[in-house]
Design a protein around this motif. Structure first.
Motif, short mmCIF file in Angstrom:
data_model
loop_
_atom_site.label_atom_id
_atom_site.label_comp_id
_atom_site.label_asym_id
_atom_site.label_seq_id
_atom_site.Cartn_x
_atom_site.Cartn_y
_atom_site.Cartn_z
N PRO A 73 0.80 -1.23 0.00
CA PRO A 73 0.00 0.00 0.00
C PRO A 73 0.83 1.27 0.00
O PRO A 73 0.32 2.34 -0.31
N ARG A 74 2.12 1.19 0.31
CA ARG A 74 2.98 2.38 0.29
C ARG A 74 3.15 2.92 -1.13
O ARG A 74 3.49 4.08 -1.31
N GLU A 76 0.82 3.51 -3.13
CA GLU A 76 -0.37 4.28 -3.48
C GLU A 76 -0.15 5.79 -3.32
O GLU A 76 -0.84 6.58 -3.94
N ARG A 77 0.77 6.22 -2.46
CA ARG A 77 0.96 7.64 -2.13
C ARG A 77 1.79 8.30 -3.23
O ARG A 77 2.95 7.96 -3.43
N PRO A 78 1.23 9.28 -3.95
CA PRO A 78 1.96 9.90 -5.06
C PRO A 78 3.06 10.85 -4.58
O PRO A 78 2.97 11.45 -3.52
N SER A 80 6.13 10.56 -3.43
CA SER A 80 6.73 10.44 -2.11
C SER A 80 7.82 9.38 -2.01
O SER A 80 8.04 8.85 -0.94
N GLN A 96 5.99 6.69 -11.52
CA GLN A 96 6.34 7.15 -10.18
C GLN A 96 5.78 6.15 -9.21
O GLN A 96 4.60 5.82 -9.24
N ALA A 98 5.69 5.41 -5.09
CA ALA A 98 6.00 5.94 -3.77
C ALA A 98 6.44 4.83 -2.86
O ALA A 98 5.80 3.80 -2.79
N GLY A 100 7.28 4.59 1.02
CA GLY A 100 7.23 5.33 2.28
C GLY A 100 8.38 5.24 3.07
O GLY A 100 9.22 5.13 3.65
#
Length: 100
Positions: A73-74, A76-78, A80, A96, A98, A100
């Motif tokens: 799930p990390r 999913e964050r754009p 980053s 891209q 991400a 985390g």
């Protein structure tokens, strides 16, 4: 105690030995920890790479597309973290990802 006292010489030799052992332990443990961290990072990157490669699909026109995104799930964050691209055949596909 006099300067030639056996007790004083043994105490100084013991203190010097302890300091030398602590310095040696510091360097050995630092090197071991660094190697451990590097191995874990390499293993994690290989896992992500295998997931990404397994999720690639070829679209018409010989273009690679990410048909199945990585399960972490990390990702999913754009904007980053980890960036990657696929190059080949004179074409580049940039993604891209991400981390985390």
């Amino acid at each position: 105690m006099t300067r030639r006292s056996l007790r004083l010489r043994l105490a100084l030799a013991g203190a010097a030995s302890i300091v030398a052992a602590l310095v040696a332990a510091f360097f050995v443990l630092s090197a071991l920890f660094e190697r451990h961290v590097e191995r874990r990072i390499v293993a994690e990157l290989e896992l992500h790479l295998n997931q990404i490669i397994g999720g690639l699909a070829e679209r018409p026109g010989a273009i690679l597309d990410l048909a199945k995104p990585p399960v972490d799930p990390r990702f999913e964050r754009p904007l980053s973290g980890l960036y990657w691209q696929i190059e080949g055949g004179g074409k580049t596909s940039a993604f891209q990802v991400a981390l985390g």
